[in-house]
Design an enzyme around this catalytic site. Structure first.
Site, mmCIF file in Angstrom:
data_model
loop_
_atom_site.group_PDB
_atom_site.id
_atom_site.type_symbol
_atom_site.label_atom_id
_atom_site.label_comp_id
_atom_site.label_asym_id
_atom_site.label_seq_id
_atom_site.Cartn_x
_atom_site.Cartn_y
_atom_site.Cartn_z
ATOM 1 N N LYS A 96 0.844 -1.197 0.000
ATOM 2 C CA LYS A 96 0.000 0.000 0.000
ATOM 3 C C LYS A 96 0.878 1.245 0.000
ATOM 4 O O LYS A 96 1.726 1.421 0.884
ATOM 5 C CB LYS A 96 -0.856 0.009 1.265
ATOM 6 C CG LYS A 96 -2.329 -0.189 1.002
ATOM 7 C CD LYS A 96 -3.090 -0.018 2.294
ATOM 8 C CE LYS A 96 -4.576 -0.031 2.040
ATOM 9 N NZ LYS A 96 -5.331 0.139 3.281
HETATM 10 O O1 G3P Z 1 -9.603 0.903 3.931
HETATM 11 C C1 G3P Z 1 -9.246 2.114 4.508
HETATM 12 C C2 G3P Z 1 -9.800 2.202 5.858
HETATM 13 O O2 G3P Z 1 -9.180 1.369 6.778
HETATM 14 C C3 G3P Z 1 -9.998 3.561 6.372
HETATM 15 O O3 G3P Z 1 -11.232 3.494 6.981
HETATM 16 O O4 G3P Z 1 -13.054 4.134 8.427
HETATM 17 O O5 G3P Z 1 -10.699 4.829 8.971
HETATM 18 O O6 G3P Z 1 -11.914 5.856 7.077
HETATM 19 P P1 G3P Z 1 -11.738 4.647 7.918
#
Ligand code: G3P
Length: 292
Positions: A96
């Protein structure tokens, strides 16, 4: 559509694997932190490397591991370390890379794209992360990203925050309502063309023409299809089952979904109610079939 689990929690990964719905895993530094804190809170000592090896072993699909550097050459070096340490375990590591690693104004803005290009040349698969616009996704695809991860929930958060809308992390957001509000405001306008153009174009609550995270995915799908890019789209930062439904209808390649949202996807009040009724209605004659 493939389903990846958006977690670094091995228990969650193993549990979801038992359900037979896991095609891959995505992690990031925040998810790793959460998993490590959970283990530490249980008094468990961990070897980070062993733990990541366990994750790689647990799934027969891509496992995204993120670099922590911000300069292209450092990211490439870290990517090589991650790939060399963990890819041999199950041949499923994807690196990533943040699409743009700038943290402050004036920082270099193409380090992520450069790193993706170099890793592509070395045959190391990449997942361009923190993608918030279709144009970032276009550049990532041009540089040779294997996957691109638009962050739906965070775009919803951004638009809602800008507009002063109160929300909780997992709340549904429907950008089409914002479009309707714009239309209503425009309807009342009168004047000459130049003035109207000026006034009407100033009524814009979108983020560069995008009204919510789901629409961001729609836009990237349109662009990739138009030019036949091979980069796969992972709907990421997914916050609720409605987003999953909408991106699935669009034909997104993959959604990476938190454990809690996967659970939300299977639940429905009427299914539960129907189950109760079926259980009550089992007659003795039918029950006897199973008693041996
Ligand atoms: O896949 C990306 C993710 O882990 C971020 O999610 O909910 O922290 O925006 P969030």
């Amino acid at each position: 559509m493939q389903i990846f689990v958006d977690t670094a929690d091995l228990d969650e990964i193993k549990e979801a694997k038992k359900w037979g719905i896991v095609d891959g895993v995505t992690t990031n530094p925040s998810l790793i932190k959460k998993a490590v804190e959970k283990l530490k809170s249980r008094g468990m000592e961990i070897s980070m490397e062993d733990y990541i090896r366990e994750i790689c072993k647990a799934v027969d699909g891509p496992v995204s591991l993120e670099v922590k550097a911000i300069k292209a050459e450092d990211m490439v070096r870290e990517a090589e370390i991650l790939y060399q340490k963990f890819n041999h375990v199950n041949n499923n590591v994807v690196i990533k890379i943040p699409v743009n690693t700038a943290i402050n104004e004036g920082d270099e803005i193409f380090e992520g794209i450069k790193a993706i290009k170099e890793l592509n040349a070395k045959g190391i698969p990449t997942n361009a992360t923190l993608v918030m616009t279709s144009t970032q996704a276009l550049l990532a695809a041009k540089a040779g990203a294997t996957y691109v991860s638009p962050f739906l929930g965070r775009i919803d958060d951004y638009i809602r925050s800008k507009l002063g809308i109160k929300f909780g992390k997992w709340d549904v957001f429907d950008g089409s309502i914002i479009k309707k509000i714009e239309e209503m405001q425009r309807k009342e306008k009168k004047g000459n063309v130049a003035e109207l153009y000026e006034e009407m174009s100033s009524i814009d609550y979108s983020d560069e023409g995008i009204y919510d995270g789901v629409e961001l995915v729609e836009s990237i799908i349109k662009i990739y299809r138009a030019y036949n890019f091979k980069t796969k789209i992972i709907a990421a930062s997914v916050r609720n089952a409605l987003q999953v439904r909408k991106v699935a209808e669009m034909g997104v390649d993959i959604a990476t979904i938190p454990f809690a949202v996967i659970k939300e996807m299977i639940n429905h009040y009427k299914t539960m109610e129907g189950m109760k009724k079926f259980m009550q209605d089992v007659v003795e004659e039918y029950r006897a079939i199973f008693e041996q």
